[in-house]
Scaffold this active site. Structure first.
Site, PDB file in Angstrom:
ATOM      1  N   CYS A  42      -9.460 -29.259 -14.617  1.00 54.97           N
ATOM      2  CA  CYS A  42      -9.845 -28.236 -15.133  1.00 54.97           C
ATOM      3  C   CYS A  42     -10.474 -26.928 -14.320  1.00 54.97           C
ATOM      4  O   CYS A  42     -10.337 -27.076 -12.995  1.00 54.97           O
ATOM      5  CB  CYS A  42     -10.874 -28.345 -16.259  1.00 54.97           C
ATOM      6  N   CYS A  57     -13.083 -28.039 -11.706  1.00 57.92           N
ATOM      7  CA  CYS A  57     -12.504 -28.931 -10.633  1.00 57.92           C
ATOM      8  C   CYS A  57     -12.066 -27.827  -9.604  1.00 57.92           C
ATOM      9  O   CYS A  57     -12.191 -27.824  -8.299  1.00 57.92           O
ATOM     10  CB  CYS A  57     -11.316 -29.755 -11.117  1.00 57.92           C
ATOM     11  N   ASP A 100       6.552   8.536   1.042  1.00 58.13           N
ATOM     12  CA  ASP A 100       7.190   8.971   2.295  1.00 58.13           C
ATOM     13  C   ASP A 100       8.409   9.772   1.906  1.00 58.13           C
ATOM     14  O   ASP A 100       9.243   9.303   0.929  1.00 58.13           O
ATOM     15  CB  ASP A 100       7.553   7.680   3.312  1.00 58.13           C
ATOM     16  N   ASP A 105       9.093   2.870   4.285  1.00 55.80           N
ATOM     17  CA  ASP A 105      10.275   2.208   4.658  1.00 55.80           C
ATOM     18  C   ASP A 105      10.342   2.161   6.244  1.00 55.80           C
ATOM     19  O   ASP A 105      11.106   1.319   6.758  1.00 55.80           O
ATOM     20  CB  ASP A 105      11.494   2.729   4.191  1.00 55.80           C
ATOM     21  N   ASP A 116       5.366   3.894   9.174  1.00 54.16           N
ATOM     22  CA  ASP A 116       4.786   3.993   7.866  1.00 54.16           C
ATOM     23  C   ASP A 116       3.966   2.809   7.743  1.00 54.16           C
ATOM     24  O   ASP A 116       3.083   2.723   7.058  1.00 54.16           O
ATOM     25  CB  ASP A 116       5.737   3.688   6.534  1.00 54.16           C
TER      26      ASP A 116
END
Length: 842
Positions: free
Chosen positions: A11, A14, A445, A643, A647
């Site tokens: 649970c 724990c 971008d 990309d 960046d």
């Protein structure tokens, strides 16, 4: 991050206990434990042995996931991650359940079948209440032994000072059993004192709780089995992803096709893929052509045609052709392995909202134990019988459910993560999945994100005595070593014209500005106007022409030889088909969309006008993008989509970094989310999926809290109602299953549906506007430059009813605003009269 498999957790208490214990180990920077996948992710320099020992001291067991390696029946090995997600619990629970039910049926036959319905029993047990009580006790003991794990785990965690759900079950059933044994002894004393057997009936019927003890254990086992199955379904996406990983590969060794295990494939090996087979590793095709089904990685169901020099990815399916390919990435470096790693890491991290449940779960079980004691004492002080007070205390123990709290967040996060993967959206962490929907500003971008990133040469303008071919040859020679997209456009143009490159020396890349090289002992320099202006004089006529090109969405590139300007070449990028619609949808979701680019402002404005962004930040060098993100963060939460290598700092600085999947490895490594389809539409999907997942988590937490808020007082008898402990156990088991099933509802979420509905509503609203606000979009072929745009604009605006026309040769369309209805045919004739072709009107 080092990952471990943790066993013995039942649970949220724990989970909290393990996290607390490991976090105290020297060298541990952070620790996240997943109850859902029984895994733990640890960051830092701590010794793995020290971490494992800390887990064991907390009352559980752990092992490094990398050391886990089991064998399938066919001797093919499976990955440690796959092994960690195997459902080992359900078969064990099912076995325990069937054995328990066998003895429970006999027990219930005695207590209810005979006691209430008068069903027959052996004659020696008829009216023999002591014998019947002993029989019940032995049957209950057998059920308790079968389910001994509850008691071992429950009392072990209790002794370690971290009681869990098993503690509540163990205490509730143990108290019921001990009380029943006590009553049984009282009955024997009464027999000894000469009390008639029939006078024992009230004790036998009203104070023996053997059947409740057994029933509690059986109901909890049923609940745990259903919970295990539900949890298993939430990891289906990850498990199916792991199954995509091929086990074998056919490679060519010494001219012979040989089938080997996948881990034996080496870089640059030549492998063979026949029709219908999966691609074993990432590679590049060296012979053959085929259609490749990449839906497993990208979510796109349409096969992609591949031929020589095209790349292929592990786990994708070769549909038709016979391929020879060279291995470029093997083992953990393949695209599929990286995706599996990302999805698996996300399961091992914790969403911020989970901390609410964690803080509560850490004190929940001790609080329940205290409440049950208070309930019992309260009823005794109120004058209730000891039996009634005990029954209320036991009901409180067994009806409480920390499991539902512990599962509320991870099951929803796992389902959301799996759904994202199915659409080509990879969330690296649970935090990224939760936070994406909270962003206020989306920074895009330009090159490769809004646009295709594959510009084409548009104009070649030599200066002086130089010819077009001579300028193109020089540009080709200088730019061929550059990786810039515009350089590739020049190389592509020169190759189309069959122009040969000249040898260059001392090539140098001036980051963010241009390049230089030596050609035939002449210093050649190429780059932006601001860079070349420092080197050579640029006349006002050339500047004016460059400004005109920039206004048309083209980027002028200047070339100088020994400090003298020799020409200008323009290149233009094209907007991706879905960029405008995706940006419109992001704005509909309440986000400000900002375009960030290193291009000059006029070029950026031309692209932004077509894309429809809210704001432009142009002329930003790579090292300045991070500063722009920091400034925007003062206005709200910022997500950055990019990309390229340049960046990476901005992606790291942003609250959420999103990498286009076709981008560089550096960008992908710096991002929190990866879009494998390289489309902005997936940014919209990511936002919507994040919001839907967070909404589901809140629903789960609400029901988990609401359940305990209502059921604990009900079990305590505060509403004038009494609840049998066995029904409390059934209710507790049901609550965990309910949370899991609610999370699975996310699989039914239509990731595009609401957007489509909003667009439909918007269209209907537009139709209801006044006629002067009507717009039509005309698709036009044949426009090549700004002069074409002006001709079409002038022709359209001469039509009665056309208030204005916005024309772009880049997007090949015209947007006309009408103040009254104008027939499409009239619009078509006006454009075609200028010698352009209308391909459609919307």
């Amino acid at each position: 991050m080092e990952k471990y498999i943790v066993e013995g957790m039942t649970c949220a208490a724990c989970q909290a206990r393990v996290e607390k214990a490991v976090s105290k180990v020297d060298g541990v920077q952070s620790c996240a434990v997943s109850l859902l996948t029984n895994s733990m992710g640890v960051e830092g320099s701590a010794d793995p042995n020290a971490i494992i020992k800390a887990v064991e001291n907390a009352g559980y067991s752990a092992k490094l996931q990398s050391e886990t390696n089991t064998q399938k029946a066919d001797t093919e090995s499976i990955s440690a991650e796959e092994e960690a997600l195997q459902d080992h619990e359900t078969p064990k629970l099912k076995k325990r359940l069937w054995y328990s039910l066998g003895f429970l049926v006999v027990l219930m036959y005695i207590t209810m079948g005979h006691g209430m319905l008068g069903l027959p029993l052996p004659s020696f047990l008829n009216h023999n209440h002591i014998g019947l009580g002993l029989t019940q006790m032995f049957l209950t003991l057998i059920v308790m032994v079968i389910n001994k794990k509850f008691f071992i785990s429950g009392f072990k965690s209790f002794m370690h000072g971290s009681p869990n759900m098993d503690t509540l079950v163990a205490l509730g059933s143990s108290v019921s059993f001990v009380w029943s044994v006590y009553v049984l002894y009282v009955m024997t004393v009464q027999i000894t004192d000469g009390v008639a057997n029939m006078e024992l009936m009230p004790l036998y019927h009203n104070q023996l709780y053997f059947e409740s003890t057994a029933m509690i254990l059986v109901f909890i086992t049923i609940g745990k089995m259903l919970e295990a199955k539900s949890k298993g379904k939430t990891t289906d996406a990850l498990k199916s992803l792991m199954k995509l990983a091929p086990r074998k590969a056919t490679v060519i060794r010494d001219g012979i096709e040989t089938t080997i295990n996948i881990d034996e494939v080496k870089l640059d090996d030549i492998f063979v893929v026949k029709p219908g087979e999966s691609i074993p590793v990432d590679g590049v095709i060296i012979s053959g052509d085929s259609s490749i089904n990449e839906s497993a990685l990208t979510g796109e169901s349409v096969p992609v045609d591949k031929s020589v020099n095209d790349t292929v990815s592990a786990g994708t399916l070769n549909i038709s052709g016979y391929l020879h390919a060279k291995a470029t990435h093997v083992g953990k470096d393949t695209t599929l392995s990286k995706i599996i790693q990302m999805v698996s890491d996300a399961a091992a991290t914790k969403a911020p909202i989970a901390k609410i449940a964690d803080r509560i779960s850490a004190v929940f079980v001790p609080a329940v134990i205290v409440i049950s004691i208070i309930v019992m004492i309260g009823w005794l002080l109120a004058g209730a019988s000891f039996v009634y007070a005990l029954e209320r205390a036991i009901s409180v123990l067994v009806i409480s459910c920390p499991c539902a709290l512990g599962l509320a967040t991870p099951v929803a996060i796992m389902v959301g993560n799996g759904m994202g993967f199915q659409h080509g959206i990879l969330f690296k962490t649970s935090e990224a999945l939760e936070e994406m929907g909270k962003m206020n500003i989306i920074v895009l971008d330009k090159t490769g994100t809004i646009t295709t990133g594959q510009p084409k040469v548009k104009d070649i303008n030599p200066i002086g005595d130089m010819s077009i071919n001579e300028l193109l040859q020089i540009a080709y020679s200088v730019e061929q070593k550059s990786e810039h997209p515009f350089a590739k456009a020049i190389v592509e143009k020169a190759q189309q014209e069959n122009i040969q490159a000249l040898p260059t020396e001392q090539f140098k890349n001036v980051v963010g500005s241009g390049i230089e090289a030596t050609l035939n002992n002449h210093l050649m320099q190429a780059g932006s106007m601001s860079y070349i202006r420092i080197i050579a004089d640029i006349s006002s006529d050339i500047q004016a022409k460059a400004d005109q090109y920039a206004g048309e969405g083209k980027t002028p590139l200047f070339f100088a030889q020994d400090g003298k300007l020799i020409g200008m070449i323009t290149a233009a990028d094209t907007i991706k088909e879905d960029s405008h619609n995706a940006i419109t949808k992001l704005k509909q979701l309440g986000m400000q969309v900002v375009m960030l680019t290193g291009d000059n402002e006029r070029t950026a404005n031309a692209i932004a006008k077509i894309a429809g962004v809210d704001r432009i930040v142009a002329g930003v060098k790579p090292d300045g993008k991070e500063a722009v993100i920091a400034e925007l963060q003062k206005q709200g939460k910022v997500a950055m989509v990019g990309d390229g290598i340049n960046d990476a700092p901005a992606l790291t600085k942003a609250d959420i970094g999103i990498a286009i999947g076709a981008g560089t490895d550096v960008a992908i490594d710096s991002a929190d989310i990866v879009l494998s389809n390289s489309t902005l539409t997936d940014v919209v999907r990511a936002v919507r999926l994040s919001r839907a997942t967070l909404r589901n988590v809140k629903e789960n937490l609400f029901w988990a809290f609401f359940y305990n808020l209502i059921c604990i007082p009900l079990a305590a008898g505060l509403f004038g109602l009494s609840m049998n402990p066995m029904f409390g156990a059934a209710a507790m088991a049901l609550s965990s299953v309910t949370v899991c099933m609610n999370a699975l509802r996310l699989n039914l979420f239509k990731i595009d549906k609401d957007i489509e509905e909003k667009n439909t509503q918007r269209e209907k609203h537009t139709e209801r506007k006044e006629e002067k606000q009507m717009e039509k979009k005309i698709m036009i072929e044949g426009m090549m430059c700004g002069h074409c745009e002006k001709a079409v604009k002038s022709a359209l605006e001469k039509i009665d009813g056309v208030a204005s026309a916005e024309v772009s040769h880049v997007s090949k369309q015209a947007i006309v605003t009408l103040n009254k209805e104008v027939p499409n045919e009239e619009l078509r004739k006006a454009v075609e009269a200028e010698d352009y072709t209308v391909t459609g009107i919307e």
